[in-house]
Design a protein around this motif. Structure first.
Motif, PDB file in Angstrom:
ATOM      1  N   UNK A  12      58.547  11.440  -0.136  1.00 54.94           N
ATOM      2  CA  UNK A  12      58.129  12.734   0.311  1.00 54.94           C
ATOM      3  C   UNK A  12      56.556  12.765   0.767  1.00 54.94           C
ATOM      4  N   UNK A  13      55.631  12.487  -0.092  1.00 56.85           N
ATOM      5  CA  UNK A  13      54.515  12.615   0.038  1.00 56.85           C
ATOM      6  C   UNK A  13      54.002  11.513   1.145  1.00 56.85           C
ATOM      7  N   UNK A  14      54.295  10.439   1.238  1.00 53.39           N
ATOM      8  CA  UNK A  14      54.061   9.734   2.588  1.00 53.39           C
ATOM      9  C   UNK A  14      54.301  10.226   4.000  1.00 53.39           C
ATOM     10  N   UNK A  15      55.655  10.776   4.023  1.00 55.54           N
ATOM     11  CA  UNK A  15      56.136  11.308   5.135  1.00 55.54           C
ATOM     12  C   UNK A  15      55.231  12.688   5.555  1.00 55.54           C
ATOM     13  N   UNK A  58      57.870   0.170  -8.619  1.00 61.21           N
ATOM     14  CA  UNK A  58      58.040   1.341  -8.952  1.00 61.21           C
ATOM     15  C   UNK A  58      59.585   1.625  -9.294  1.00 61.21           C
ATOM     16  N   UNK A  59      59.746   2.650 -10.058  1.00 58.14           N
ATOM     17  CA  UNK A  59      61.132   3.325 -10.184  1.00 58.14           C
ATOM     18  C   UNK A  59      61.800   4.064  -9.290  1.00 58.14           C
ATOM     19  N   UNK A  60      62.851   4.238  -8.938  1.00 64.30           N
ATOM     20  CA  UNK A  60      63.573   5.064  -7.769  1.00 64.30           C
ATOM     21  C   UNK A  60      63.059   6.522  -7.947  1.00 64.30           C
ATOM     22  N   UNK A  61      62.786   7.315  -8.989  1.00 65.64           N
ATOM     23  CA  UNK A  61      62.259   8.599  -9.102  1.00 65.64           C
ATOM     24  C   UNK A  61      61.022   8.469  -8.471  1.00 65.64           C
ATOM     25  N   UNK A  62      60.080   7.514  -8.937  1.00 65.12           N
ATOM     26  CA  UNK A  62      58.562   7.459  -8.219  1.00 65.12           C
ATOM     27  C   UNK A  62      58.710   7.103  -6.746  1.00 65.12           C
ATOM     28  N   UNK A  63      59.785   6.259  -6.229  1.00 63.64           N
ATOM     29  CA  UNK A  63      59.804   6.192  -5.006  1.00 63.64           C
ATOM     30  C   UNK A  63      60.206   7.559  -4.252  1.00 63.64           C
ATOM     31  N   UNK A  64      61.211   8.365  -4.615  1.00 58.87           N
ATOM     32  CA  UNK A  64      61.423   9.527  -4.028  1.00 58.87           C
ATOM     33  C   UNK A  64      60.335  10.636  -3.860  1.00 58.87           C
ATOM     34  N   UNK A  65      59.271  10.489  -4.971  1.00 58.35           N
ATOM     35  CA  UNK A  65      58.348  11.365  -4.843  1.00 58.35           C
ATOM     36  C   UNK A  65      57.474  10.895  -3.890  1.00 58.35           C
ATOM     37  N   UNK A 112      51.624   4.414  -0.031  1.00 56.37           N
ATOM     38  CA  UNK A 112      52.421   5.165   1.083  1.00 56.37           C
ATOM     39  C   UNK A 112      52.481   4.671   2.434  1.00 56.37           C
ATOM     40  N   UNK A 113      51.811   3.834   2.916  1.00 55.00           N
ATOM     41  CA  UNK A 113      51.715   3.248   4.151  1.00 55.00           C
ATOM     42  C   UNK A 113      52.769   1.970   3.985  1.00 55.00           C
ATOM     43  N   UNK A 114      52.714   1.241   2.914  1.00 51.92           N
ATOM     44  CA  UNK A 114      53.430   0.016   2.755  1.00 51.92           C
ATOM     45  C   UNK A 114      55.085   0.660   2.549  1.00 51.92           C
ATOM     46  N   UNK A 115      55.034   1.827   1.861  1.00 47.39           N
ATOM     47  CA  UNK A 115      56.734   2.286   1.616  1.00 47.39           C
ATOM     48  C   UNK A 115      57.223   2.667   3.015  1.00 47.39           C
TER      49      UNK A 115
END
Length: 203
Positions: free
Chosen positions: A192-195, A182-189, A159-162
């Protein structure tokens, strides 16, 4: 409460703030002295930290206690960092003549401290204080962002790296996905969690 938009804006301004710190650091006060050097030499903050834990009557004269009471009255007991923030917090229109006189005295004391250390005042004291305070505020903001992301790295490194890649370094979504495998769907999830985690840590 901090919002996702505010977090994104804060992270996205990280590099701009770093650049501003670099520019401010080279601002010349005079006689070859820079704002950065003045900031490094300034021991007033250390003294203030030591005094904060003591009742004011132990280190302030009766007159200085009156100055302190004026600060409390106009800042509501909340001392925002930075000259700009303090100017916004203090409504000049509501000050009476005596208050104005006391606040001018405080400003004069700051100038005397600088001059007593052998520093020439190239510009007015206001310009020096303005730049010095902006430098300190920006350094504090940058340190805060780094601290939060480093804390997140301890338990949610992806999450921090993202957040660093996407907002601090302004890397594209595709490149972030490639870096994190990761795939874009995982990125979106994850985004949100990282924020959400960032907001939790900063609150």
């Amino acid at each position: 409460m901090t919002t996702e938009h505010q977090v994104i804006e804060q992270l996205s301004q990280y590099r701009q703030k770093k650049a501003r710190v670099q520019a401010l650091s080279t601002y010349s006060v005079g006689a070859g002295l820079t704002v950065s050097r003045l900031n490094e030499d300034d021991q007033l903050q250390e003294l203030h930290r030591r005094l904060r834990g003591l009742p004011s009557y132990m280190y302030l004269s009766a007159h200085e206690q009156k100055l302190e009471s004026i600060a409390h009255a106009y800042l509501g007991g909340k001392y925002p960092s930075g000259i700009k923030m303090q100017k916004r917090a203090v409504s000049v229109d509501v000050m009476d003549d005596e208050d104005q006189k006391l606040l001018r005295e405080l400003r004069g004391k700051i100038q005397k401290v600088i001059e007593a250390r052998g520093y020439d005042i190239r510009d007015g004291i206001d310009q020096i204080i303005e730049r010095l305070t902006e430098l300190q505020d920006l350094q504090a903001e940058i340190e805060r962002i780094d601290t939060i992301l480093e804390a997140m790295e301890q338990y949610k490194p992806d999450y921090a790296k993202l957040l660093r890649l996407r907002y601090v370094e302004e890397t594209s979504v595709c490149e972030v996905c490639r870096e994190l495998a990761i795939v874009e769907r995982t990125y979106k999830r994850w985004r949100q969690r990282a924020l959400t985690e960032y907001i939790h840590l900063i609150s």
